[in-house]
Design an enzyme around this catalytic site. Structure first.
Site, PDB file in Angstrom:
ATOM      1  N   TRP A 352      36.280  24.374  17.988  1.00 44.89           N
ATOM      2  CA  TRP A 352      37.067  24.320  16.899  1.00 44.89           C
ATOM      3  C   TRP A 352      35.564  23.664  15.560  1.00 44.89           C
ATOM      4  CZ3 TRP A 352      39.091  22.146  20.678  1.00 44.89           C
ATOM      5  CH2 TRP A 352      40.464  22.725  21.513  1.00 44.89           C
ATOM      6  N   ASP A 353      34.715  23.780  16.173  1.00 44.76           N
ATOM      7  CA  ASP A 353      33.983  23.563  15.774  1.00 44.76           C
ATOM      8  C   ASP A 353      33.723  21.606  14.620  1.00 44.76           C
ATOM      9  OD1 ASP A 353      31.598  23.613  14.121  1.00 44.76           O
ATOM     10  OD2 ASP A 353      31.943  24.670  12.798  1.00 44.76           O
ATOM     11  N   TYR A 354      34.202  21.399  15.983  1.00 43.56           N
ATOM     12  CA  TYR A 354      34.411  20.022  15.809  1.00 43.56           C
ATOM     13  C   TYR A 354      33.140  19.388  16.025  1.00 43.56           C
ATOM     14  CZ  TYR A 354      39.917  20.381  14.554  1.00 43.56           C
ATOM     15  OH  TYR A 354      41.383  20.682  14.320  1.00 43.56           O
ATOM     16  N   LYS A 380      35.795  15.137  12.630  1.00 45.83           N
ATOM     17  CA  LYS A 380      36.468  15.938  11.969  1.00 45.83           C
ATOM     18  C   LYS A 380      37.775  16.069  12.486  1.00 45.83           C
ATOM     19  CE  LYS A 380      32.364  19.363  11.195  1.00 45.83           C
ATOM     20  NZ  LYS A 380      31.746  20.679  11.615  1.00 45.83           N
TER      21      LYS A 380
END
Length: 682
Positions: A352-354, A380
């Site tokens: 999730w691009d966290y 995030k």
């Protein structure tokens, strides 16, 4: 991992260091006008007086809290512009291929302000007048299409072995966008030639994965200095390829520039316990998992705290199966050796691009009648974590739960994730059909139709071929703006975003048949990224309706105060307004509260919170007790930075912010603006 604004806003063992433990002593310092502040001595830089701001987060601990009290809730409304400083980078001779973002947090130490620009130029400025004293220009190649074309500041180092006042006894370290680590003499702005090669260390040298091009591997955050070691991370471009530039964190000798140690978040040694958590023939070729944000340091314990990001690529992990230990983590490293002391992984097998984008803050808490050295981290995912910074143990009960499985061929999502940090969430964790919003009935109906087409299984819904609703989005929750801590109230202040994103994986053959193309558009639009080495192309967008307004209800951005005494949210208020959103094609009524925001807060001992960050371009002051807005000032461009404050030699408390925007949604300016009370109001 580098946050390309051209691509989404949218869109340790303490015993081992016992010889370095020093008794903390309290002193008082007064300037020539008789204004006094207390400070604590812990090492040469941490001993800087409370009236200064000598580190990005004021101290190496990163709490962003000033002991100054001259500006108060009662008089803050009287703040006026004291001076303005222009970097000059709007002139034709500084024209760049990619837009630049003036996101610096200036430093003030020993009567001089030091600040840096996106082009890596470093200025020394008089902190009471804004007059330039000197400038250094590293001559960055302006034709390169850098992603996040920013530089968030410099670091200072006092060489205690050098004669006071001698050349380079006080050094400035700047890490330029083109990945040079440069040491400058703070008195003259000229290179310290005994450092590296004539003052410079090339940070691309010796990487495990060589960058494919100049814009894949960058530096956007200031270095961190602990003792005699300069610690540097990196910013790696998202979603280009599975073996992107590697994200090693490295420590260099602050005097000579010699490489002292390297720590790789992707384990390369089978003896490393994390080795078995990277599964597959390509797993250990994985790039990124880098640390691109600002670090925190405990000089007494000789520890540097490193937040790491997602491994490449962000949204498909079929080539890096397993939980990918050390990525998406907070990691404590021995600052002298780089040895890992502890780590805590906040997201397993990130899809999730966290990234852990927020700088950590080191604070002291009273828990159960005991004094605890703590580390605070906003994520995030909209969580606020609190750890014992000596052991890595969570200070509050962490909850883990089952999360949805992936239905993408070749993907194996982690079955368990952290669903609660033991503190209340900072932002919404899921979206229901009844919560779908639009500024008009037509917008709302369109958003609901799209909602019903998407995969939406709540928190940690994996990316899918039909499109998945992701909340929080890749811009947070909490973001790189980070948090501030008020020790008198034990209150944490965190800015967050509250908008959802849609992630779609497109089979590569389908994408090519449609003759799609890779885009470098504004994050308020749709981004395609090639994710080479995977069977898919990424499509990433915010969940927007026909008017380009979010389908998530306002406020789109918030400022939240969390009490660590009660473990409850003290207050949440909208951060920003919809003013000016029409400039970038978002059409919502003028009175809609809360805006997308990027930038950090600070607190002061008088009970104030200061923050810019919002897309409406205002700089604001809030009452820390209740979140009431007490003052705001219209900046020439968004204050997409963290402000700072200090006591000038003239006895006035100054408040400074980079009002630089980003050349896109936040506007653009080359101004640093200082505020102070009128002399008659003090």
């Amino acid at each position: 991992m580098i946050r390309r604004l051209s691509s989404v806003i949218f869109a340790l063992a303490a015993a081992a260091c016992a010889h370095q433990q020093r008794k903390v002593q309290t002193f008082q310092t007064c300037n020539s006008f008789g204004f006094c502040t207390d400070f604590q001595y812990q090492d040469s830089l941490a001993s800087s007086v409370g009236s200064d701001w000598p580190s990005y987060g004021r101290t190496p601990y990163g709490d962003r809290h000033s002991p100054l009290r001259q500006i108060t809730p009662d008089n803050v409304s009287k703040l006026e512009v004291a001076w303005r400083f222009h970097t000059g980078e709007g002139a034709p001779e500084f024209k760049t291929r990619a837009p630049t973002a003036l996101e610096v947090t200036p430093l003030v130490f020993r009567g001089t302000m030091y600040l840096s620009t996106p082009l890596g130029r470093v200025f020394a400025v008089d902190p009471t007048t804004g007059a330039q004293r000197w400038v250094f220009d590293p001559r960055v190649d302006r034709s390169i299409n850098f992603g996040d074309f920013a530089n968030r500041g410099v670091a200072l180092w006092v060489d205690t072995a050098a004669a006071p006042g001698s050349r380079c006894s006080l050094r400035i370290f700047v890490a330029t966008i083109d990945t040079r680590l440069i040491a400058l003499d703070a008195a003259t702005g000229t290179p310290c030639t005994e450092f590296g090669q004539q003052g410079t260390v090339q940070l691309r040298t010796g990487l495990r994965n060589t960058p494919a091009n100049a814009s894949e591997y960058e530096e956007t955050s200031p270095p961190t200095v602990v003792g005699r070691v300069v610690v540097v991370g990196s910013a790696v471009a998202d979603n280009n390829r599975i073996d992107a530039a590697s994200g090693e964190v490295r420590g260099f000798d602050a005097r000579t520039g010699t490489l002292r140690w390297t720590w790789d978040p992707v384990p390369q040694d089978p003896a490393n316990p994390g080795w078995r958590t990277w599964i597959g023939s390509n797993a250990r070729r994985t790039g990124a998992a880098n640390a691109w944000t600002v670090f925190a340091a405990d000089p007494v314990r000789n520890i540097v705290y490193v937040p790491t990001s997602s491994p490449s690529v962000d949204y498909f992990g079929g080539e890096r199966k397993g939980r990918n230990q050390s990525a998406n983590s907070i990691v404590a490293l021995n600052a002298s050796t780089g040895a890992m002391l502890w780590q805590f992984q906040t997201v397993l097998h990130d899809l999730w691009d966290y990234d852990n984008a927020s700088p950590p803050a080191l604070v002291t808490l009273q828990l159960g009648g005991k004094t605890v050295p703590a580390l605070l981290l906003g994520t995030k995912t909209g969580q606020l974590f609190a750890f014992n910074r000596e052991t890595g143990e969570s200070l509050f009960p962490v909850s883990r739960g089952a999360v949805p499985a992936s239905d993408v061929p070749g993907e194996e999502a982690a079955p368990i994730q952290i669903t609660s940090s033991g503190l209340p969430p900072l932002s919404p964790q899921r979206l229901t059909i009844d919560e779908v919003w639009g500024p008009t009935p037509a917008d709302r109906d369109a958003c609901r139709r799209r909602f019903n087409e998407l995969r939406n299984d709540g928190t940690f819904t994996p990316p899918s071929l039909r499109g998945s609703l992701i909340l929080p989005s890749n811009v947070g929750g909490a973001h790189w703006g980070g948090l501030a801590f008020d020790p008198a109230h034990d209150v944490v202040i965190v800015p967050t975003n509250r908008i959802a994103a849609v992630i779609t994986l497109i089979p590569r053959a389908t994408y090519e048949a449609q003759r799609g193309k890779e885009t470098v558009g504004e994050r308020l639009g749709t981004e395609y990224a090639m994710m080479r080495g995977t069977p898919f192309v990424l499509k990433r967008e915010l969940f927007l309706g026909p008017s380009n307004a979010p389908c998530t209800a306002p406020p789109f951005g918030s400022l939240t105060a969390v009490s660590l005494r009660t473990r409850q949210i003290l207050w949440t208020v909208p951060l920003g307004t919809s003013e000016g959103l029409d400039r970038i094609g978002i059409h919502v009524p003028a009175d809609i509260p809360g805006a997308i925001n990027l930038g950090g807060p600070i607190t002061t001992a008088s009970g104030l919170v200061f923050i810019g960050a919002a897309m409406d371009r205002y700089f604001r002051a809030f009452d820390i007790n209740n979140g009431r807005e007490l003052w705001k000032f219209a900046l020439p461009a968004g204050g997409k930075a963290t402000p700072m404050t200090y006591l000038g030699a003239d006895g006035r408390q100054y408040l400074v912010i980079a009002a630089g925007g980003d050349g896109k949604a936040w506007g653009w300016s080359d101004e640093i603006i200082a505020f102070a009370l009128p002399r008659s109001a003090r």
